[in-house]
Write a protein that holds these residues in place. Sequence first.
Motif, short mmCIF file in Angstrom:
data_model
loop_
_atom_site.label_atom_id
_atom_site.label_comp_id
_atom_site.label_asym_id
_atom_site.label_seq_id
_atom_site.Cartn_x
_atom_site.Cartn_y
_atom_site.Cartn_z
N LEU A 197 45.42 37.17 32.35
CA LEU A 197 44.40 36.12 32.42
C LEU A 197 44.62 35.05 31.37
O LEU A 197 45.24 35.29 30.33
CB LEU A 197 43.02 36.75 32.22
CG LEU A 197 42.79 37.44 30.86
CD1 LEU A 197 41.66 36.75 30.11
CD2 LEU A 197 42.46 38.91 31.08
N GLY A 235 44.63 36.62 38.49
CA GLY A 235 44.25 37.49 37.38
C GLY A 235 43.06 36.93 36.62
O GLY A 235 42.12 37.65 36.25
N PHE A 240 44.01 44.66 30.72
CA PHE A 240 43.88 43.20 30.76
C PHE A 240 44.81 42.63 29.70
O PHE A 240 44.74 43.03 28.54
CB PHE A 240 42.44 42.77 30.43
CG PHE A 240 41.43 43.16 31.49
CD1 PHE A 240 41.12 42.28 32.51
CD2 PHE A 240 40.81 44.40 31.46
CE1 PHE A 240 40.18 42.63 33.48
CE2 PHE A 240 39.88 44.76 32.42
CZ PHE A 240 39.56 43.86 33.44
N LYS A 250 39.86 37.34 38.68
CA LYS A 250 39.44 38.74 38.63
C LYS A 250 38.80 39.06 37.26
O LYS A 250 37.75 39.69 37.18
CB LYS A 250 40.68 39.61 38.87
CG LYS A 250 40.57 41.03 38.43
CD LYS A 250 40.76 41.96 39.60
CE LYS A 250 40.34 43.36 39.19
NZ LYS A 250 40.13 44.23 40.30
N THR A 310 46.29 40.63 42.91
CA THR A 310 45.26 41.13 41.98
C THR A 310 45.30 42.65 41.95
O THR A 310 45.46 43.29 42.97
CB THR A 310 43.85 40.67 42.38
OG1 THR A 310 43.63 41.00 43.75
CG2 THR A 310 43.66 39.20 42.17
N PRO A 340 51.76 42.43 37.82
CA PRO A 340 50.45 41.87 38.19
C PRO A 340 49.69 42.75 39.18
O PRO A 340 48.49 42.59 39.33
CB PRO A 340 50.78 40.52 38.82
CG PRO A 340 52.18 40.23 38.50
CD PRO A 340 52.87 41.51 38.16
N THR A 358 45.95 43.03 34.86
CA THR A 358 45.31 41.73 35.07
C THR A 358 45.76 40.78 33.96
O THR A 358 45.44 41.00 32.79
CB THR A 358 43.77 41.88 35.02
OG1 THR A 358 43.38 42.88 35.96
CG2 THR A 358 43.09 40.56 35.37
#
Lengths: 340, 340
Positions: A88, A316, A45, A319, A3, A82, A86
Amino acid sequence: MTTPNQTPNLPVILTGDRPTGPLHLGHFVGSLRNRVAYQHSYQQFVMLADAQALTDNMDDIGKVHRNVVEVALDYMAVGIDPALTTILIQSQIPELAELTFYYLNLVTVARLERNPTVKEEIRQRGFERDIPAGFLTYPASQAADITAFKASLVPVGEDQIPMIEQTNEIVRKFNRMYNCAILVEAKALVPEIGRLPGIDGKAKMSKSLGNTINLGATPDEIRAAVKQVYTDPLHLRVQDPGHLEGNVAFMYLDAFDTEKAALEEMKAHYVRGGLGDSIVKKRLEVVLQEMLAPIRERRELLAQDRGYVMQVLKDGTMKAREVAARTADEVRAALGLSYF
Amino acid sequence: MTTPNQTPNLPVILTGDRPTGPLHLGHFVGSLRNRVAYQHSYQQFVMLADAQALTDNMDDIGKVHRNVVEVALDYMAVGIDPALTTILIQSQIPELAELTFYYLNLVTVARLERNPTVKEEIRQRGFERDIPAGFLTYPASQAADITAFKASLVPVGEDQIPMIEQTNEIVRKFNRMYNCAILVEAKALVPEIGRLPGIDGKAKMSKSLGNTINLGATPDEIRAAVKQVYTDPLHLRVQDPGHLEGNVAFMYLDAFDTEKAALEEMKAHYVRGGLGDSIVKKRLEVVLQEMLAPIRERRELLAQDRGYVMQVLKDGTMKAREVAARTADEVRAALGLSYF
């Protein structure tokens, strides 16, 4: 370990892809390359927008599921790290659906129907009046994604600017109505380098047009694609002067060849006459093979360790969910929906 | 202690209210009384639909927040027993928004626009083209609520039957497309006793018309309301024959007076002539005062123990969320959105 340790003071970027197919050179030029750079100076992100992909793929959900991992492999293979970014999976963060739900009350049906991006996409898909409601309303979902992470920068193509404007309308309306500064306005970050054309010379490289070179392409696939690359249809004999405009081989070389001086010489020679397409394509093949080989190798290595890739996505997503959940808590509180 | 011990084999009922004002005699006759009965023979979920109430109350969120507790007090005061019924707050179950999000892909904008209930409600609110998207799409949200709890029975008024039909279309489409039996079709449970008219004789008792008697009304408020109750405008002298049709005093007596023989005698006398409205209203006042006194007392007692009420709502919501989360897990899995 996997993370990201993000510095909270850095501006937040949200970006991502609808996982409906493997990524290709067009993505590399238009977004992936930038993301690899951004991750050093922003909190980034990157979202695998599987839920959004479903809005017009409810009849082909397998494609979406499959490509979540494929696109994640592409990300990591090109150098999205990574530890810095992040990554996701949208559908695993229900708070995004929750924010969408509330934002739908802040936007009228008429306004959604006027959104130029949505209008054009509805036209392209031939939906007419049979638009799935989830498709018409996806600007609210995009507003949820952007605001959940308090992104102030959203890299998008020119054609997506109206989407960001619609997000900002929702942001301003919400903050004004509830007398708060919870939501953050976002700026469209339009890349300087435009779209990469398809190998056939069409303006857009797109898997549905079959004119792509995928990031995971094999050496043979690269070779075959380069052979088909559109050049100058008027350049029939080697000794004739050639044209650079609309010449995909040179557009790709402009995008990827790092030996700029030699490239300029080659261009001059081509325009003057006396340089055959086969020489140009040979150079292009060398450039692409060299560029894609390490990406393909990293991709293959990662693909063998699916457990690791899934762990990266899980970490990810967890987080990212924490961040989105905090925003959803704030939004719920502002709407008087906190009771316990 | 406060969460219901439900027998899983019993059919599931979902019902509830938009918390936009205190409940009144109309709710008592149309739904609350039935819920008190249903809770013994069904698994009953009663939802405080605060999120749905926001779809057209984004500019008055305080009203919604305030009335969540007021309506919960009404529920418990009339005898909806948290040990038998799960009382939940809609907004605290994000899985409901998540299901809505996916169902929006299964329904077209044209179909939503054709929904007669939505059409009528849009007309009543004067939205025209400025319908909030969340309002147009609320049938998908209602489908989410119903299916999340796998309710097979939904008590609704005649006018809400198209909503249940739209839910069932989504249920059938989902189960067919994903070759599963995850979602359950629901049946509208239309109460035999129709709507209670307002004290002014208008067809609908409604707080916006100011023609209600609230469940928490004081003895003075009840007395004042009964005085205003619409009877027979042609019944000018005591000795004249009176009419029962449209006579609100007798309609209320029909609904609430348990001494049926005496009531029939009174009606005959009224029709024959010689019975004044004041006698009828005196009887009505006795009946309403007797009926509402224990409700008001329980309501006042509960209102003094807000901590208990909030605990009931929290326990019920947590219990309901477990059920909804299981359904959301199943739906996500069917859509290929399970990764970890």
